[in-house]
Write a protein that holds these residues in place. Structure first.
Motif, PDB file in Angstrom:
ATOM      1  N   TRP A  12       0.916  -1.312  -0.093  1.00  0.00           N
ATOM      2  CA  TRP A  12       0.022   0.044  -0.010  1.00  0.00           C
ATOM      3  C   TRP A  12       0.807   1.382   0.054  1.00  0.00           C
ATOM      4  CZ3 TRP A  12       0.961  -2.768   4.295  1.00  0.00           C
ATOM      5  CH2 TRP A  12       1.547  -2.308   5.343  1.00  0.00           C
ATOM      6  N   ARG A  28      -6.625  -5.082   7.113  1.00  0.00           N
ATOM      7  CA  ARG A  28      -7.713  -6.051   7.750  1.00  0.00           C
ATOM      8  C   ARG A  28      -7.788  -7.014   6.069  1.00  0.00           C
ATOM      9  NH1 ARG A  28     -12.738  -4.621  10.539  1.00  0.00           N
ATOM     10  NH2 ARG A  28     -13.481  -4.331   8.482  1.00  0.00           N
ATOM     11  N   HIS A  35     -19.057 -10.999   3.734  1.00  0.00           N
ATOM     12  CA  HIS A  35     -17.469 -11.271   3.968  1.00  0.00           C
ATOM     13  C   HIS A  35     -17.138 -11.227   5.678  1.00  0.00           C
ATOM     14  CE1 HIS A  35     -18.230  -6.838   3.739  1.00  0.00           C
ATOM     15  NE2 HIS A  35     -17.651  -6.690   4.821  1.00  0.00           N
ATOM     16  N   SER A  91      -6.366  -9.207  10.849  1.00  0.00           N
ATOM     17  CA  SER A  91      -5.968  -7.720  11.134  1.00  0.00           C
ATOM     18  C   SER A  91      -4.624  -7.700  11.709  1.00  0.00           C
ATOM     19  CB  SER A  91      -6.843  -7.301  12.215  1.00  0.00           C
ATOM     20  OG  SER A  91      -8.342  -7.139  11.743  1.00  0.00           O
ATOM     21  N   GLU A 104      -8.271  -4.304   3.393  1.00  0.00           N
ATOM     22  CA  GLU A 104      -8.683  -2.677   3.669  1.00  0.00           C
ATOM     23  C   GLU A 104      -7.904  -2.230   4.498  1.00  0.00           C
ATOM     24  OE1 GLU A 104     -13.654  -3.136   3.862  1.00  0.00           O
ATOM     25  OE2 GLU A 104     -12.524  -3.241   5.655  1.00  0.00           O
ATOM     26  N   ALA A 154      -8.113   0.516   7.293  1.00  0.00           N
ATOM     27  CA  ALA A 154      -9.210   1.149   7.839  1.00  0.00           C
ATOM     28  C   ALA A 154      -8.475   1.769   9.314  1.00  0.00           C
ATOM     29  CB  ALA A 154     -10.124   0.142   8.476  1.00  0.00           C
ATOM     30  N   THR A 179     -13.219   2.371   6.591  1.00  0.00           N
ATOM     31  CA  THR A 179     -12.396   2.054   5.537  1.00  0.00           C
ATOM     32  C   THR A 179     -11.799   3.080   4.840  1.00  0.00           C
ATOM     33  OG1 THR A 179     -13.534  -0.142   5.392  1.00  0.00           O
ATOM     34  CG2 THR A 179     -12.136   0.668   3.424  1.00  0.00           C
ATOM     35  N   LEU A 195      -9.209   2.754   2.455  1.00  0.00           N
ATOM     36  CA  LEU A 195      -8.824   1.958   0.958  1.00  0.00           C
ATOM     37  C   LEU A 195      -9.276   0.604   1.136  1.00  0.00           C
ATOM     38  CD1 LEU A 195      -5.247   3.312   0.353  1.00  0.00           C
ATOM     39  CD2 LEU A 195      -7.268   4.173  -0.680  1.00  0.00           C
ATOM     40  N   ARG A 196      -9.610   0.200  -0.138  1.00  0.00           N
ATOM     41  CA  ARG A 196     -10.099  -1.376  -0.215  1.00  0.00           C
ATOM     42  C   ARG A 196      -9.518  -1.898  -1.660  1.00  0.00           C
ATOM     43  NH1 ARG A 196     -16.065  -3.019   0.105  1.00  0.00           N
ATOM     44  NH2 ARG A 196     -15.463  -2.924   2.436  1.00  0.00           N
ATOM     45  N   SER A 197      -8.664  -2.965  -1.507  1.00  0.00           N
ATOM     46  CA  SER A 197      -8.229  -3.613  -2.827  1.00  0.00           C
ATOM     47  C   SER A 197      -9.085  -4.363  -3.540  1.00  0.00           C
ATOM     48  CB  SER A 197      -7.163  -4.661  -2.276  1.00  0.00           C
ATOM     49  OG  SER A 197      -7.808  -5.872  -1.745  1.00  0.00           O
ATOM     50  N   SER A 237     -10.597  -7.728  -5.251  1.00  0.00           N
ATOM     51  CA  SER A 237     -10.517  -8.995  -4.798  1.00  0.00           C
ATOM     52  C   SER A 237      -9.461 -10.042  -5.372  1.00  0.00           C
ATOM     53  CB  SER A 237     -11.944  -9.766  -5.140  1.00  0.00           C
ATOM     54  OG  SER A 237     -12.934  -9.110  -4.016  1.00  0.00           O
TER      55      SER A 237
END
Length: 149
Positions: free
Chosen positions: A26, A50, A59, A64, A90, A92, A101, A103-105, A107
């Motif tokens: 990240w 996470r 989900h 974590s 994520e 968070a 959250t 940022l989220r990647s 899948s």
């Protein structure tokens, strides 16, 4: 004219390493963190990375890890995960007893660990992750193109 930093320069990527491990890296800009602080009106004491697994009933958090607020870029491995499962990550911050959250990647589907007897249609997958058939394949050995059906 100076270029301003935006959330577009902050990113979180999750990649398959082996059938049971994932690699995540990240980068989050200070400007993006400042924007989140002002929106939440709180001071962050740290960021959480996470790892989430997608399942039949939504989900679930499978792991974590605490990341210092000052570590605005980095990378980690997640090992001993369930092969043939779909995960996402994520970044968070703790917020009112839960997580907000940042940022989220996208899948990532861990491949099977060994020979697969179960048909793909019986698994829980996102249609954007795995196409039903590759549009084409090239075989260097046979020096020919074939449809992936």
């Amino acid at each position: 004219m100076s270029k301003s930093l935006t959330s577009a320069e902050s990113s979180l990527h999750l990649m398959v390493q082996t059938p049971t491990s994932l690699f995540v890296y990240w980068e989050i800009t200070e400007e993006y963190l400042d924007l989140a602080r002002s929106a939440l009106q709180e001071v962050f004491t740290g960021i959480w990375l996470r790892l989430m697994r997608e399942g039949e009933s939504g989900h679930e958090v499978v792991e974590s890890r605490y990341v210092s607020e000052h570590l605005t870029s980095g990378s980690l491995y997640f090992s001993s995960k369930r092969s043939y499962s779909t995960y996402f990550a994520e970044l968070a911050v703790a917020y009112h007893g839960s997580f907000f959250t940042l940022l989220r990647s996208v899948s990532a589907l861990l491949p099977p660990d060994g020979r697969v007897e179960e048909k793909l249609s019986n698994l829980i997958t996102s249609p954007l992750i795995i196409p039903l058939a590759l549009p084409f394949a090239y075989s260097p050995t046979n020096q020919q193109y074939t449809r992936g059906e």
